[in-house]
Write a protein that holds these residues in place. Structure first.
Motif, mmCIF file in Angstrom:
data_model
loop_
_atom_site.group_PDB
_atom_site.id
_atom_site.type_symbol
_atom_site.label_atom_id
_atom_site.label_comp_id
_atom_site.label_asym_id
_atom_site.label_seq_id
_atom_site.Cartn_x
_atom_site.Cartn_y
_atom_site.Cartn_z
ATOM 1 N N GLY A 253 -6.759 -4.931 2.398
ATOM 2 C CA GLY A 253 -6.168 -4.708 3.584
ATOM 3 C C GLY A 253 -4.558 -4.543 3.282
ATOM 4 N N VAL A 254 -4.302 -3.978 1.869
ATOM 5 C CA VAL A 254 -2.914 -3.893 1.391
ATOM 6 C C VAL A 254 -2.856 -2.373 0.791
ATOM 7 C CG1 VAL A 254 -2.957 -6.032 0.517
ATOM 8 C CG2 VAL A 254 -3.590 -4.721 -0.950
ATOM 9 N N THR A 255 -1.789 -1.958 0.250
ATOM 10 C CA THR A 255 -1.667 -0.539 -0.328
ATOM 11 C C THR A 255 -2.090 -0.452 -1.812
ATOM 12 O OG1 THR A 255 0.524 -1.134 -1.198
ATOM 13 C CG2 THR A 255 0.408 -0.338 1.258
ATOM 14 N N GLN A 256 -2.346 0.826 -2.157
ATOM 15 C CA GLN A 256 -2.968 1.091 -3.432
ATOM 16 C C GLN A 256 -1.750 0.550 -4.416
ATOM 17 O OE1 GLN A 256 -4.226 4.943 -4.325
ATOM 18 N NE2 GLN A 256 -4.149 4.538 -6.548
ATOM 19 N N MET A 257 -0.597 0.522 -4.087
ATOM 20 C CA MET A 257 0.499 0.245 -5.035
ATOM 21 C C MET A 257 0.534 -1.286 -5.153
ATOM 22 S SD MET A 257 2.975 1.308 -7.062
ATOM 23 C CE MET A 257 3.105 3.008 -6.380
#
Length: 281
Positions: A253-257
């Protein structure tokens, strides 16, 4: 005096002794059932006291059941303690309004407790539980199959008789060796020069590289235990499941970065907890 006369005199004596034992057991059962019936309406502390009194009165039954499972590799004291635990559970569960024979109710509970103990503690190398249970079942069924067929049955014949697959039969029979694995010092043939005997340990060789990898793996496992559950999860998804950073990001549930930064931080932390020698390996 003829032997037949001695036997005829002994038989009534044995019958009388057996009748006396049955009468004693019936008296004990009636007395204990009455106590447990009384305990139904008693306060908690009094009920426990009555149950403990009945348990003590039936310790000989637990000892008798434990003796059936006593093997050379098992400590007799430990096995009796497990049997006493099973007896205690049986007395606590016994409902005098639904049955009147304490021994018939307690024996299966005691035996079940002992079987669970043996299943969980007697394997030095523990195979999957279903193979342990199948191995125990085969120990009792194979002799009957062999007697019926007139020869030692093959794995295929055992599978046909029992309904299990051949693979399960083979694995269950093999896993019996896990109870007492072979010693590394066990003889394993003659040495190449013909001047000595090889041991099993002599045949298990590994290169220096393999030992180094094992040392790194052990150190890395210790380092991973210091990470947070989230960081361990990210490592697991990346290097065991080989998921991409994008896939891990969606699952967390977070960004790839953010996943990229977290991985960089986690790997740097692990490198800092390994010695230079291990990193070089």
């Amino acid at each position: 005096m003829p032997v037949t006369t001695l036997a005829s005199l002994g038989s009534p004596a044995r019958r009388a002794a057996a009748a006396a034992r049955r009468a004693e057991q019936d008296d004990r059962n009636a007395r204990s059932v009455a106590l447990l019936t009384e305990a139904l309406d008693a306060p908690e502390a009094e009920r426990r006291r009555i149950q403990q009194r009945v348990v003590v009165d039936y310790l000989d039954v637990a000892d008798a059941v434990a003796s059936r499972y006593l093997a050379r590799s098992q400590d007799a004291g430990d096995l009796r303690q497990v049997a006493y635990l099973g007896l205690t559970k049986a007395i606590q569960r016994f409902e005098p309004t639904r049955g009147a024979d304490i021994v018939s109710f307690a024996v299966p509970t005691i035996a079940g407790e002992i079987k669970r103990y043996l299943r969980d503690t007697s394997w030095l190398v523990r195979p999957p539980r279903h193979l342990q249970e199948l191995h125990s079942e085969l120990r009792t069924t194979i002799p009957g199959i062999a007697q019926r067929l007139g020869h030692e049955p093959s794995a295929a014949e055992i599978a046909q008789e029992t309904g299990f697959s051949v693979d399960d039969i083979v694995q269950a029979l093999d896993c019996g060796q896990s109870r007492q694995p072979a010693s590394l010092d066990a003889p394993h043939g003659i040495a190449a020069d013909g001047l000595g005997t090889l041991t099993l340990g002599d045949t298990l060789r590994a290169t220096g590289t393999e030992f180094a990898r094992a040392e790194v793996a052990a150190a890395l496992a210790d380092a991973c235990r210091t990470l947070s559950p989230r960081d361990r999860r990210i490592l697991y998804l990346r290097f065991v499941h080989e998921q991409s950073q994008a896939e891990i990001a969606r699952e967390c549930g977070v960004t790839q970065m953010q996943i990229s930064r977290l991985l960089t931080k986690i790997l740097a932390t692990l490198r800092g907890r390994l010695t230079p020698d291990l990193l070089a390996a």
